[in-house]
Design an enzyme around this catalytic site. Sequence first.
Site, short mmCIF file in Angstrom:
data_model
loop_
_atom_site.label_atom_id
_atom_site.label_comp_id
_atom_site.label_asym_id
_atom_site.label_seq_id
_atom_site.Cartn_x
_atom_site.Cartn_y
_atom_site.Cartn_z
N LYS A 15 0.85 -1.13 0.20
CA LYS A 15 0.16 0.05 0.07
C LYS A 15 0.92 1.02 -0.01
CE LYS A 15 -4.36 1.96 1.90
NZ LYS A 15 -3.91 3.27 1.80
N CYS A 58 20.16 35.56 21.77
CA CYS A 58 20.19 37.03 21.79
C CYS A 58 19.26 37.60 22.82
CB CYS A 58 20.43 37.86 20.46
SG CYS A 58 18.58 37.99 19.87
S1 IVH Z 1 -6.49 -0.34 -4.98
C1 IVH Z 1 -10.94 0.37 -5.15
N1 IVH Z 1 -3.70 -0.67 -4.57
O1 IVH Z 1 -4.81 3.51 -1.19
C2 IVH Z 1 -9.54 0.53 -4.64
N2 IVH Z 1 -4.80 1.21 -3.69
O2 IVH Z 1 -7.48 3.62 0.91
C3 IVH Z 1 -8.46 0.92 -5.63
N3 IVH Z 1 -3.37 2.59 -2.62
O3 IVH Z 1 -6.94 5.53 -2.83
C4 IVH Z 1 -7.52 1.28 -5.02
N4 IVH Z 1 -1.58 1.10 -2.63
O4 IVH Z 1 -4.39 5.60 -3.06
C5 IVH Z 1 -4.96 0.08 -4.37
N5 IVH Z 1 -1.58 -1.39 -4.12
C6 IVH Z 1 -2.69 -0.42 -4.15
C7 IVH Z 1 -2.73 0.56 -3.22
C8 IVH Z 1 -3.85 1.45 -3.25
C9 IVH Z 1 -2.05 2.37 -2.38
C10 IVH Z 1 -4.14 3.98 -1.95
C11 IVH Z 1 -4.66 4.53 -3.26
C12 IVH Z 1 -6.38 4.54 -2.56
C13 IVH Z 1 -6.01 4.29 -1.16
C14 IVH Z 1 -7.39 3.55 -0.74
#
Ligand code: IVH
Length: 672
Positions: free
Chosen positions: A116, A414
């Site tokens: 993530k 100062c």
């Molecule tokens: S899938 C419908 N994959 O996390 C969901 N999101 O809390 C589609 N994010 O807005 C997102 N890494 O900005 C997905 N490997 C990943 C991700 C990811 C970061 C973020 C993304 C999203 C947020 C959701």
Amino acid sequence: MSPKEAQEQIQALSSELQHHNYLYYIKDAPEISDFEFDQKLVQLQKLEAEYPQFADPNSPTKRVGGDITKDFPTLKHKYPMLSLSNTYSREELEDYLKRIQKLIPDEEIEFVCELKYDGAAISITYKDGALKQALTRGDGTQGDEITNNIKTISSIPLRLRGNNYPAEFEIRGEVFMPLEGFSALNKSRLDEGLEPFANPRNSASGSLKMQDSSLVAQRPLDCFLYFVMQDEPIFSNHYDAVMAAGEWGFKVPQPEKNYLKKAKDLDQIFDFINYWDENRHQLPFEIDGVVIKVNSYQQQDELGATAKSPRWAIAYKFKAEQQETILESVSYQVGRTGAITPVANLKPVSLAGTTVKRASLHNADQIAKLDLRIGDSVYVEKGGEIIPKVVGVNFAKRPVDSLEFEYIKQCPECQTDLIRLEGEALHYCPNESSCPPQVTGRIQHFISRKAMDIEGMGSETVEQFVKAGLIQNFADLYSLEVEHILPLERMAEKSAQNIVDGISASKAIPFERVLFALGIRYVGETVAKKLARHFGDIETLKQATLIDLVGVPEIGERIAQSLVDYFSRKDHLDQIEALKAAGLQFEVEKQEGGSDALAGLTIVISGKFERFSRNEIKDLIELHGAKNSASVSKNTDLIIAGEGMGPAKRKKAEDLGVKIIDENEFAMLIGL
Ligand code: IVH
């Protein structure tokens, strides 16, 4: 060259550059040197300038940006950009798996585990293999159109590879700032008196919203794409789609680095989670958890989505690494702009692999919000920040006799009463003219490499001179003589002469750098450049009103107000007059025939030439944006060799891998 030949050459160079961009940024396996790449790029730029009818909005030359957007249009997403539900424990994740299994009973579910990424979500549309449009997430229904800014990110393809991609599709991913680039950016912001970004995520999303795409191009942004969307999917599952996107030229999570992995059950999912919980600090970028997705598109459809998030995916968030330790004292640092920053001195504690003794406290409000007291047991946490931060207090352990925290009222250096400007978080020491760290810090900034670049002088020399009463302001530097310096410790005739020569040579430094050197609050290197180019000379800039100033792209109210305040003070105007009298540059030099062809390069010339005199070559080097240097070092980018280049120099250049060219190749580079 006939127009047809030009068109063919533009196309050939474009695809060649696209290919090398892919090898460099996606595959991490470049086949040509940066120099060769830049040469080809310059060649393409020239052809495009000469034959604008063949220039393509997705040409590799567009990476450098240049388009300015005052207000980003808001556009509706074709498919809403949902968010993910979060889980924080094995139990919660187990519940989730049971829940979805119930919705599709008797079916085996395969999962894909991913990182993530902690950045800014974007959605990009491609049509016939070309990048068409990019939107931020916004509120999920509509986002800002930031296409020009997205095009500057080198790992995002402007044209796709091969021809197996759908005619039109959307791809989603996360723009992020790798930790190394983030630290460097914050360091230079601090040097410039700008507030640093709190974390890599803010710096990534902040960068994407900048009006001038050429500034975005300079931000070290990167992007992982993790989601392909189409009306009629050509794959049956997520994993295959992501892998195919990799073939089309996108930077996708690589299974070989364990950034992406299939899993059959909770145990396998947890193998992935545990691995990254332990190893995430080795990654060159920040993650805040793991995302688990149902692989099959058919099962994804069956599971569907709630209004906020899909049921086929879930996030597992890591706990930020935290430790408890004692807050022993708070010290205060005074920067060159007078800004006061409080720092926590902690009982040393080991956190995420390093020993932590100090932590940032940001400002007085932050201390009050946390209700901190000396002697408290505090929680420290490590994010992407350079130093860790104090995030809370264990009130159960508060000593009974502890006293409420009092922020200092006077400058620790100062003793001047501190002030706090409305709407600003930081306290300032207003004693600009004689608070020692401010006086020293300002002059250190003035002489620094990116400012007046005074050779022979360093930060310690400045400290020594200020202490000895030799200098108190910038202008004092220009009346220094060898006799003044000689009596000081560690100074000999030669070093003193070098300093005087270095100071004298700095009179030729161009206006934009003089403006940066003045150290006006919020006027960093790039802002100084913009102001210099826009206003042309100091007199016009001095007279600019707040409205004139905010009319310049990238100049917001805060910078504008700071400039107006700066020029309203007599001591500043006197200082500028004194520097003018000393012969410094206060207007932009008009240069005919100049270009950016060699921008940023450090070049050494050696030997005798036929076409040009040595001085002509040196002038041309500067005219086209590069710096002359006398000796070959690891900072040398290029050597222009004439007849009789010394064998020692050649060997050194070869050992360091510095490219050597002759005067004709040089002439070609600058279009002569
Ligand atoms: S899938 C419908 N994959 O996390 C969901 N999101 O809390 C589609 N994010 O807005 C997102 N890494 O900005 C997905 N490997 C990943 C991700 C990811 C970061 C973020 C993304 C999203 C947020 C959701």
